[in-house]
Design a protein around this motif. Structure first.
Motif, short mmCIF file in Angstrom:
data_model
loop_
_atom_site.label_atom_id
_atom_site.label_comp_id
_atom_site.label_asym_id
_atom_site.label_seq_id
_atom_site.Cartn_x
_atom_site.Cartn_y
_atom_site.Cartn_z
N ALA A 200 0.82 -1.21 0.00
CA ALA A 200 0.00 0.00 0.00
C ALA A 200 0.85 1.26 0.00
O ALA A 200 0.41 2.31 -0.49
CB ALA A 200 -0.92 0.00 1.22
N ASP A 201 2.08 1.16 0.50
CA ASP A 201 2.96 2.33 0.58
C ASP A 201 3.70 2.62 -0.72
O ASP A 201 4.39 3.63 -0.84
CB ASP A 201 3.99 2.15 1.71
CG ASP A 201 3.35 2.24 3.09
OD1 ASP A 201 2.24 2.81 3.19
OD2 ASP A 201 3.96 1.74 4.06
N LEU A 202 3.58 1.73 -1.70
CA LEU A 202 4.27 1.94 -2.97
C LEU A 202 3.65 3.12 -3.72
O LEU A 202 2.44 3.35 -3.65
CB LEU A 202 4.19 0.70 -3.85
CG LEU A 202 4.92 -0.56 -3.38
CD1 LEU A 202 4.64 -1.71 -4.34
CD2 LEU A 202 6.41 -0.32 -3.26
N SER A 203 4.50 3.85 -4.44
CA SER A 203 3.98 4.89 -5.32
C SER A 203 3.22 4.25 -6.48
O SER A 203 3.34 3.04 -6.73
CB SER A 203 5.13 5.74 -5.86
OG SER A 203 5.94 4.96 -6.72
N ALA A 204 2.46 5.05 -7.19
CA ALA A 204 1.65 4.52 -8.29
C ALA A 204 2.53 3.84 -9.34
O ALA A 204 2.22 2.74 -9.82
CB ALA A 204 0.83 5.64 -8.92
N SER A 205 3.64 4.47 -9.70
CA SER A 205 4.52 3.89 -10.72
C SER A 205 5.22 2.64 -10.20
O SER A 205 5.36 1.65 -10.93
CB SER A 205 5.56 4.91 -11.18
OG SER A 205 6.36 5.34 -10.08
N ALA A 206 5.65 2.66 -8.93
CA ALA A 206 6.31 1.48 -8.35
C ALA A 206 5.34 0.31 -8.24
O ALA A 206 5.72 -0.85 -8.44
CB ALA A 206 6.89 1.83 -6.98
N LEU A 207 4.07 0.62 -7.93
CA LEU A 207 3.07 -0.43 -7.82
C LEU A 207 2.82 -1.09 -9.18
O LEU A 207 2.72 -2.32 -9.27
CB LEU A 207 1.76 0.13 -7.28
CG LEU A 207 0.61 -0.86 -7.12
CD1 LEU A 207 0.98 -1.99 -6.16
CD2 LEU A 207 -0.66 -0.16 -6.67
N LEU A 208 2.74 -0.27 -10.23
CA LEU A 208 2.54 -0.83 -11.57
C LEU A 208 3.70 -1.75 -11.96
O LEU A 208 3.50 -2.83 -12.51
CB LEU A 208 2.40 0.30 -12.60
CG LEU A 208 1.08 1.07 -12.60
CD1 LEU A 208 1.16 2.26 -13.55
CD2 LEU A 208 -0.07 0.16 -12.99
N GLU A 209 4.92 -1.32 -11.65
CA GLU A 209 6.09 -2.13 -11.97
C GLU A 209 6.11 -3.42 -11.15
O GLU A 209 6.45 -4.49 -11.67
CB GLU A 209 7.37 -1.32 -11.72
CG GLU A 209 8.64 -1.99 -12.17
CD GLU A 209 8.70 -2.21 -13.67
OE1 GLU A 209 9.34 -3.18 -14.11
OE2 GLU A 209 8.07 -1.42 -14.41
N TYR A 210 5.74 -3.31 -9.88
CA TYR A 210 5.71 -4.48 -9.01
C TYR A 210 4.69 -5.50 -9.49
O TYR A 210 4.97 -6.71 -9.56
CB TYR A 210 5.39 -4.05 -7.58
CG TYR A 210 5.34 -5.19 -6.59
CD1 TYR A 210 6.50 -5.80 -6.14
CD2 TYR A 210 4.11 -5.66 -6.11
CE1 TYR A 210 6.46 -6.85 -5.24
CE2 TYR A 210 4.05 -6.71 -5.19
CZ TYR A 210 5.24 -7.30 -4.77
OH TYR A 210 5.18 -8.34 -3.86
#
Length: 380
Positions: free
Chosen positions: A43-53
């Protein structure tokens, strides 16, 4: 959180009908799993980091296998025996292999996994180029299509090697060019997939069958056939329906191998099923996964859904993980997996098998204390 490493090289667009595709798959670095995050960390990931993850995690779950099951291990041992025993001088015909099993049992995956290992071993030992300076290609793979003839088969061989003469010529000329490729590239294993497409007793089928004998006699390769019900389709028949002895030599030189589904009829087999689920469970990357999620909570359910077929199981787990990640469930349970659609054969067998489990006539749960040893000795 560390940033996930990109997929290098990308493997989603390769084809195994070309030598470069097989090499890319064989020599790609070992795929690294995404970091296993908690719900809060995700939940703490940024939007771009979440997409990459999520992209990295989706690719990981789509490529969880192969699992080193007892069936795969046994097949590999047999293949090593045959391939290494085929190191006779060139004047001797090589024994062939036919891996014959029903769909969904992982035969193509297992043979391909062996072929990739063989490729890596030979390249590491002998180098990427032959003494004459040609590229070394230890393995060639051809997939058959329906109603294929000898000319089309030889053209497929030339397409694999990207031979400049693959566009025009006679069947005999294509065969000679293919032999040149095999000799110059020092190919030692020829994998022929989907052999069940061959119509053995019509003109094309008999033609290609005779051509396999030519290859066994003249090409220094181990022919490795893959298919479904090859015996019933005529691979081992001593004579054709016309009474001609056309297949006897193929039958005499071909060793049949198979792969069986998982069964849970005895304690040994139940322990093997549990070990496989534990190994699969370790590879899953879901925030709410827990020890025993598959091997304890879903053992019977997964067997009922897949009837012990490794192909159906891997598909169910892959799709289940995709749904669990996408919906935020972040674990696998019966409610989620019931929403996942599976192959028709598995779904047809599900109801009858579920009744046996409900009546207590079947179980996947090991009953002995020996099963506890599987916790520490899961398959790789």
């Amino acid at each position: 959180m560390t940033q996930p490493r990109p997929e290098t090289p990308p493997l989603d667009n390769l084809t195994l009908s070309r030598k470069e595709g097989l090499r890319a798959l064989a020599e790609a670095p070992k795929r690294q799993p995404p970091e296993l995050l908690t719900v809060k960390q995700k939940a703490d990931l940024s939007a771009s980091a979440l997409l990459e993850y999520e992209k990295h995690r989706s690719i990981w779950h789509a490529n969880l296998g192969p699992i080193k099951t007892p069936q795969l291990t046994a097949l590999h041992e047999d293949l090593w025996d045959i391939v290494e025993s085929n190191l006779q001088d060139g004047d001797k015909a090589k024994g062939a292999v036919a891996v014959d099993a029903f769909p969904g049992l992982g035969k193509t995956t297992a043979v391909l996994n062996f072929a990739l290992k063989y490729h890596r071993q030979v390249i590491e030992r002998d180098g990427a180029f032959t003494a004459a300076g040609h590229e070394r290609w230890p393995v060639c793979r051809v997939g058959l299509t329906s109603n294929i003839g000898m000319k089309e088969f030889n053209r497929s061989l030339l397409e694999y090697y990207a031979h400049p003469g693959r566009k025009s010529g006679t069947a005999a000329l294509f065969a000679q060019r293919a032999l040149d490729c095999v000799l110059q590239c020092e190919t030692r294993i020829l994998v022929i997939d989907d052999l069940h497409f061959l119509k053995w007793h019509d003109r094309n089928g008999t033609e290609v069958s005779n051509h396999f004998k030519y290859i066994a006699n003249e090409f220094p390769v181990t022919l490795t056939f893959i298919g479904v019900e090859l015996g019933n389709r005529g691979l081992y028949s001593e004579a054709s329906t016309r009474g001609d002895i056309t297949l006897a030599q193929t039958a005499r030189r071909t060793t049949p191998l198979t792969m069986e589904p998982f069964t849970v009829a005895n304690e040994k087999h139940r322990i093997e099923w549990r070990k496989m689920l534990l190994a699969l469970e370790k590879r899953i990357v879901l925030c709410r996964k827990f020890p025993g999620m598959l091997a304890d909570e879903l053992s019977d359910y997964l067997y009922i859904r897949t009837t012990g077929h490794i192909g159906s199981l891997m598909t169910l787990i892959n799709r289940g993980c995709q749904r669990a990640a996408r919906t935020g469930a972040e674990l696998l349970d019966e409610d989620l997996l019931d929403q996942v659609k599976l192959d028709a054969a598995a779904e047809r067998a599900r109801k009858a098998l579920a009744k046996k489990f409900a009546r207590g006539r079947m179980t996947t749960k090991p009953r002995s204390r020996a099963a506890k040893a599987t916790e520490a000795k899961t398959v790789a």
